[in-house]
Write a protein that holds these residues in place. Structure first.
Motif, short mmCIF file in Angstrom:
data_model
loop_
_atom_site.label_atom_id
_atom_site.label_comp_id
_atom_site.label_asym_id
_atom_site.label_seq_id
_atom_site.Cartn_x
_atom_site.Cartn_y
_atom_site.Cartn_z
N SER A 191 34.72 13.73 8.25
CA SER A 191 35.72 14.02 9.28
C SER A 191 35.74 15.51 9.60
O SER A 191 36.79 16.17 9.59
CB SER A 191 37.10 13.54 8.81
OG SER A 191 37.10 12.15 8.61
N ALA A 192 34.56 16.05 9.85
CA ALA A 192 34.42 17.49 10.11
C ALA A 192 34.83 17.81 11.55
O ALA A 192 35.10 16.93 12.37
CB ALA A 192 32.98 17.91 9.85
N ASP A 193 34.85 19.11 11.85
CA ASP A 193 35.20 19.59 13.19
C ASP A 193 34.06 20.48 13.67
O ASP A 193 34.13 21.71 13.58
CB ASP A 193 36.52 20.36 13.14
CG ASP A 193 36.98 20.82 14.52
OD1 ASP A 193 36.30 20.47 15.52
OD2 ASP A 193 37.98 21.54 14.61
N PRO A 194 32.97 19.87 14.19
CA PRO A 194 31.78 20.65 14.56
C PRO A 194 32.00 21.58 15.74
O PRO A 194 31.18 22.47 15.98
CB PRO A 194 30.75 19.56 14.91
CG PRO A 194 31.56 18.37 15.28
CD PRO A 194 32.79 18.44 14.42
N ALA A 218 28.89 26.68 10.37
CA ALA A 218 28.08 26.05 9.32
C ALA A 218 27.17 24.99 9.92
O ALA A 218 25.99 24.89 9.54
CB ALA A 218 29.00 25.44 8.25
N ILE A 219 27.69 24.21 10.86
CA ILE A 219 26.86 23.18 11.50
C ILE A 219 25.73 23.82 12.30
O ILE A 219 24.58 23.37 12.26
CB ILE A 219 27.72 22.28 12.41
CG1 ILE A 219 28.77 21.52 11.59
CG2 ILE A 219 26.83 21.31 13.18
CD1 ILE A 219 28.21 20.60 10.55
N ALA A 220 26.05 24.90 12.99
CA ALA A 220 25.02 25.59 13.78
C ALA A 220 23.93 26.14 12.87
O ALA A 220 22.73 26.06 13.19
CB ALA A 220 25.66 26.72 14.58
N ALA A 221 24.32 26.69 11.73
CA ALA A 221 23.32 27.22 10.78
C ALA A 221 22.48 26.09 10.21
O ALA A 221 21.26 26.24 10.01
CB ALA A 221 24.04 27.96 9.66
N MET A 249 30.39 12.79 13.57
CA MET A 249 28.97 12.64 13.28
C MET A 249 28.17 12.50 14.57
O MET A 249 27.03 12.98 14.66
CB MET A 249 28.74 11.43 12.37
CG MET A 249 29.23 11.62 10.94
SD MET A 249 28.50 13.05 10.10
CE MET A 249 26.77 12.63 10.10
N ALA A 250 28.75 11.88 15.57
CA ALA A 250 28.05 11.75 16.86
C ALA A 250 27.84 13.13 17.49
O ALA A 250 26.76 13.42 18.04
CB ALA A 250 28.86 10.86 17.80
N VAL A 251 28.85 13.98 17.42
CA VAL A 251 28.73 15.34 17.97
C VAL A 251 27.68 16.13 17.19
O VAL A 251 26.85 16.85 17.77
CB VAL A 251 30.09 16.07 17.94
CG1 VAL A 251 29.93 17.53 18.35
CG2 VAL A 251 31.09 15.37 18.83
N ILE A 252 27.72 16.02 15.86
CA ILE A 252 26.76 16.74 15.01
C ILE A 252 25.33 16.30 15.33
O ILE A 252 24.41 17.13 15.44
CB ILE A 252 27.09 16.50 13.52
CG1 ILE A 252 28.40 17.21 13.15
CG2 ILE A 252 25.95 17.00 12.63
CD1 ILE A 252 28.92 16.86 11.76
N GLN A 253 25.12 14.99 15.51
CA GLN A 253 23.78 14.51 15.85
C GLN A 253 23.34 15.01 17.22
O GLN A 253 22.16 15.34 17.42
CB GLN A 253 23.77 12.97 15.82
CG GLN A 253 23.83 12.40 14.40
CD GLN A 253 23.89 10.88 14.40
OE1 GLN A 253 24.77 10.30 15.01
NE2 GLN A 253 22.97 10.24 13.71
N SER A 254 24.29 15.11 18.16
CA SER A 254 23.94 15.59 19.50
C SER A 254 23.52 17.05 19.51
O SER A 254 22.83 17.50 20.43
CB SER A 254 25.14 15.39 20.45
OG SER A 254 26.20 16.28 20.13
N LYS A 255 23.93 17.80 18.49
CA LYS A 255 23.56 19.21 18.39
C LYS A 255 22.17 19.40 17.81
O LYS A 255 21.68 20.51 17.72
CB LYS A 255 24.59 19.96 17.54
CG LYS A 255 25.97 20.09 18.19
CD LYS A 255 26.94 20.83 17.27
CE LYS A 255 28.28 21.04 17.95
NZ LYS A 255 28.20 21.96 19.11
N GLY A 256 21.54 18.29 17.37
CA GLY A 256 20.18 18.37 16.85
C GLY A 256 20.11 18.54 15.35
O GLY A 256 19.07 18.95 14.82
#
Length: 531
Positions: free
Chosen positions: A112-115, A122-125, A141-148
């Motif tokens: 339940s992160a906040d990307p 941290a997600i960007a790194a 998780m959908a947003v995190i996956q969309s960021k690659g």
């Protein structure tokens, strides 16, 4: 050196109701599984709000957990309103991002992160360094996956538990790095607990008939109490409740068995319920077999589903539902008739032995019951027979012997040491035991200190139990222990006979113990004068 994992996220919306409200317990489960996989926590940023994030506001109280390198455990690094905690979390997010860029973090676990907010750096790194990431939380998780991001496993939160999520995280990471990993299943303690307590991953070693029976005993006692209440004028309608509870007993044993064997919390409970419902026609033996089968199957199905990278929600649904169905259907079609016949056979054997000479049968049972419980035979052999007897009538011959031969004898010994102890200190030791014996029908071990320190008291206990057992047989009593002493006779088939048997055992052990104490005091005073 162990690979370092960063744990990011929050108590979440749906997650809050599935473990997020107790952040330390949630984190402990993850830390235990990481350790089993040879992984270590290198960073932590977890926001725990005092309410679901779905309804939280900036003023909602919250805490921020970080990782203490020196203590090797989660610690509270900020506390206040959610707005204040989020500001502190953003600073911690920058630190973790730097750790990732410096190659000090090898993988991420997110819940339940906040990307787009507190976890964006941290997600960007992680995206930049392409480190493996696994986690739960559908939208995040959908947003995190969309960021690659290099997401190796993702799932929603619905249907998961602290343990199943933790096992899924550790399995995904260990499989990615080809590490050896065996899930730690059981009441394991991590860095915030009382020490490591890894339990064998083999479910076969956790099969314990004694443990299943003991844990299920409250269900049988509840049934006995309902029967007793149904005999009170005006409460006869409770007899229908009693009939319903008899049908529920196999389900109780099935759930207990499944949970003890697989120890996968809600997943194993669901499997046990499904198997138990299908095993009802096999009686309590069928229910136990169904639960054992469900516990074994759910363990292996769960592991396989995780290895095949099923989403955590799907893992729980498949493991809990399918495992219970497989075991339950096997019992329903193949084992139930045999199990029911076995239970009937054991009950018939007991009745046959007692019918030959009830008084002698009761005497022998009474004389043997103390050696049985001291030698560890009682819970392994006698208690299962008591529960089999209780399955149909809510009381039993051996249950009555238990009450008069163990509970009442212990009560008599402790009462004697309250009224006429060898020394004043023993009265204080005996009083709690007597109260529990009479008030709850258990804790017969309260008599051990007095029995083991005086041979006459020990012999008196066995003789008193034999007397009580003989009277149980003579009056044809069927009853139970583990209930208050005044309730015992009401739950029996012969109230007067049970009362006489109980009183005789208590009085006999009381008088013998008083005599033994007076002789001990006389001998002590004689030795003192002789000096």
């Amino acid at each position: 050196m162990n690979r370092q994992i960063a744990i990011l996220g929050s108590s979440g919306g749906n997650l809050y109701n599935l473990g997020g409200r107790d952040p330390l317990k949630l984190l402990d489960e993850i830390l235990v599984q990481l350790k089993s996989a040879g992984l270590s926590c290198g960073a932590l940023q977890f926001i725990a709000a005092e309410g679901s994030m779905d309804t939280a506001t900036d003023r909602t109280p919250a805490k921020l957990y970080g990782w203490s390198v020196t203590q090797q455990q989660p610690i509270v690094v900020a506390e206040g309103t959610l707005e204040e905690v989020n500001q502190a979390a953003e600073r911690l997010d920058l630190e973790i991002a730097e750790q990732i860029e410096l190659a000090e973090i090898d993988g991420l676990i997110v819940m339940s992160a906040d990307p787009e907010g507190c976890n964006r750096n941290a997600i960007a790194a992680a995206v930049k360094e392409k480190i493996p990431l696994t986690g739960t939380g559908g939208s995040s998780m959908a947003v995190i996956q969309s960021k690659g991001a290099n997401v190796i496993a993702a799932s929603g939160t619905t249907g998961t538990t602290n343990r199943t999520r933790a096992v899924a995280f550790a399995t995904s990471l260990s499989k990615h790095w080809k590490l050896s990993y065996r899930p730690v299943i059981g009441q394991a303690a991590a860095s915030t607990g009382a020490g490591d307590q890894a339990v064998s991953a083999s479910p076969w070693r956790r099969i314990s008939i004694r443990g299943i029976m003991m844990a299920s005993l409250p269900g049988f006692i509840g049934m006995a109490l309902i029967l007793a209440a149904s005999k009170i004028p005006g409460l006869s309608a409770l007899s229908e409740v009693f009939d319903l509870m008899i049908k529920a007993l196999p389900v109780i044993l099935s759930v207990i068995a499944a949970k003890q064997i697989s120890e996968l919390d809600e997943v194993s409970i669901v499997a046990g319920i499904v198997a138990g419902v299908l095993s009802v026609e096999g009686g309590i033996i069928g229910g136990m077999i169904g639960g054992i089968g469900a516990g074994l199957i759910v363990h292996y199905v769960f592991r396989k589903c995780v290895e095949w990278r099923f989403p955590a929600t799907t893992v729980n649904i498949v493991a809990g539902g399918i495992s219970g169905l497989i075991s339950g259907l096997i019992v329903y079609f193949l084992i139930a008739p045999v199990a029911l016949a076995a239970g009937e056979g054991i009950r018939a054997l007991i009745e046959t032995l007692v019918s030959w000479n009830p008084a002698i049968a009761g005497l022998v049972a009474g004389l043997l019951i103390w050696p049985a419980i001291i030698g560890g035979v009682y819970h392994a052999a006698i208690l299962p027979i008591v529960l089999l007897e209780m399955e149909t009538t809510s009381n039993s011959f051996l249950g009555a012997v238990d009450m008069v031969g163990l509970v009442m004898v212990s009560a008599g010994i402790t009462l004697a040491n309250i009224i006429s102890p060898r020394n004043k200190g023993e009265a204080a030791v005996a009083a709690p035991g007597f109260a529990i014996n009479m008030g709850f029908g258990t804790f017969v071990e309260a008599a051990y200190p007095f029995m083991f320190s005086n041979r006459l008291v020990f012999a008196g206990a066995i003789a008193s139990a034999g007397l009580g057992g003989m009277l149980v047989g003579l009056f044809g009593v069927r009853g139970t222990a583990y209930v208050p002493s005044f309730v015992g006779p009401i739950t029996s088939n012969n109230t007067t006979g049970f009362l006489i048997s109980m009183a005789a055992s208590l009085l006999c052990s009381f008088l013998i113990t008083v005599l033994a104490n007076r002789l001990a005091r006389y001998k002590s005073s004689s030795n003192t004068l002789g000096m």
